[in-house]
Design a protein around this motif. Structure first.
Motif, short mmCIF file in Angstrom:
data_model
loop_
_atom_site.label_atom_id
_atom_site.label_comp_id
_atom_site.label_asym_id
_atom_site.label_seq_id
_atom_site.Cartn_x
_atom_site.Cartn_y
_atom_site.Cartn_z
N LEU A 1 45.32 33.06 27.56
CA LEU A 1 45.56 32.94 26.26
C LEU A 1 46.76 32.33 25.76
O LEU A 1 46.90 31.90 24.37
CB LEU A 1 45.50 34.53 25.73
N ARG A 2 47.78 32.28 26.53
CA ARG A 2 48.88 31.61 26.19
C ARG A 2 49.72 31.08 27.19
O ARG A 2 49.49 31.46 28.56
CB ARG A 2 49.72 32.19 25.20
N PRO A 3 50.71 30.17 27.13
CA PRO A 3 51.49 29.82 28.24
C PRO A 3 52.20 30.94 29.06
O PRO A 3 52.80 31.80 28.11
CB PRO A 3 52.44 28.64 27.59
N TRP A 4 52.18 31.26 30.14
CA TRP A 4 52.76 32.15 31.04
C TRP A 4 54.38 32.13 30.88
O TRP A 4 55.08 30.87 31.21
CB TRP A 4 52.27 32.30 32.29
N ASN A 5 55.12 33.20 30.40
CA ASN A 5 56.47 33.30 30.61
C ASN A 5 56.75 34.65 31.35
O ASN A 5 56.80 35.65 30.40
CB ASN A 5 57.03 33.11 29.16
N GLU A 6 57.09 34.71 32.22
CA GLU A 6 57.22 35.99 32.91
C GLU A 6 58.48 36.85 32.44
O GLU A 6 58.34 38.12 32.14
CB GLU A 6 57.77 35.88 34.64
N GLN A 7 59.65 36.11 31.97
CA GLN A 7 60.69 36.91 31.47
C GLN A 7 60.13 37.46 30.23
O GLN A 7 60.76 38.60 29.87
CB GLN A 7 61.85 35.94 31.37
N SER A 8 59.44 36.82 29.27
CA SER A 8 58.86 37.21 27.94
C SER A 8 58.17 38.50 28.20
O SER A 8 58.21 39.52 27.69
CB SER A 8 58.16 36.18 27.40
N ALA A 9 57.33 38.53 29.32
CA ALA A 9 56.60 39.55 29.59
C ALA A 9 57.45 40.69 30.14
O ALA A 9 57.22 42.13 29.59
CB ALA A 9 55.49 39.30 30.83
#
Length: 151
Positions: free
Chosen positions: A32-40
């Motif tokens: 669905l969107r670019p993955w950003n582990e810190q954002s998650a």
């Protein structure tokens, strides 16, 4: 189905829950969107309330977590993550049934959101949740008290 139990969540559980979240949602979120582990992780950290959360254990081992948040007009099921090792064995369905029985006893409407395209949506639909609205990331679902699960 394996025997499972709830235990209260403590602040010490936060990192384990964040690790599980990253493990179970990454594949679905990447669609669905670019993955950003810190954002998650940050999204969880900002919303984590131990008093609303429960740890799911199977045989005394950490298997997942779920939170139920009281809102003005409903309860929200949030942060429902089950380790892949325990998926597909009826545990998620049993956990959801238990939570919904508690909500039904209080006559509470229940809401949740699920990522677009997530197979978890089928679980929620089997337990009486119906489409309410959606955005580019999530499908928002609602369930009225005493909606019966379908086999």
């Amino acid at each position: 189905m394996a025997d499972w139990t709830f235990r209260p969540t403590t602040p010490d559980d936060l990192e384990r829950i964040a690790d599980l979240k990253v493990l179970v949602i990454r594949e679905h979120l990447e669609r669905l969107r670019p993955w950003n582990e810190q954002s998650a992780r940050d999204y969880l950290y900002e919303r984590f309330v131990p008093a609303n959360s429960r740890i799911i254990e199977v045989g005394g081992r950490f298997a997942g977590c779920v939170a139920v948040r009281q809102a003005e007009d409903c309860r929200w099921i949030e942060q429902f993550y089950l380790s892949p090792d325990y998926q597909g064995h009826g545990i998620g369905s049993a956990v959801l049934t238990t939570l919904l029985e508690e909500c039904d006893a209080d006559g509470a409407v229940v809401r949740l959101d699920v990522l677009q395209g997530s197979p978890a949506r089928r679980l929620y639909e089997r337990h009486g949740f119906v489409f309410e609205h959606e955005d580019s990331l999530d499908v928002f679902m609602i369930r009225y008290p005493s909606a019966s699960p379908t086999p």
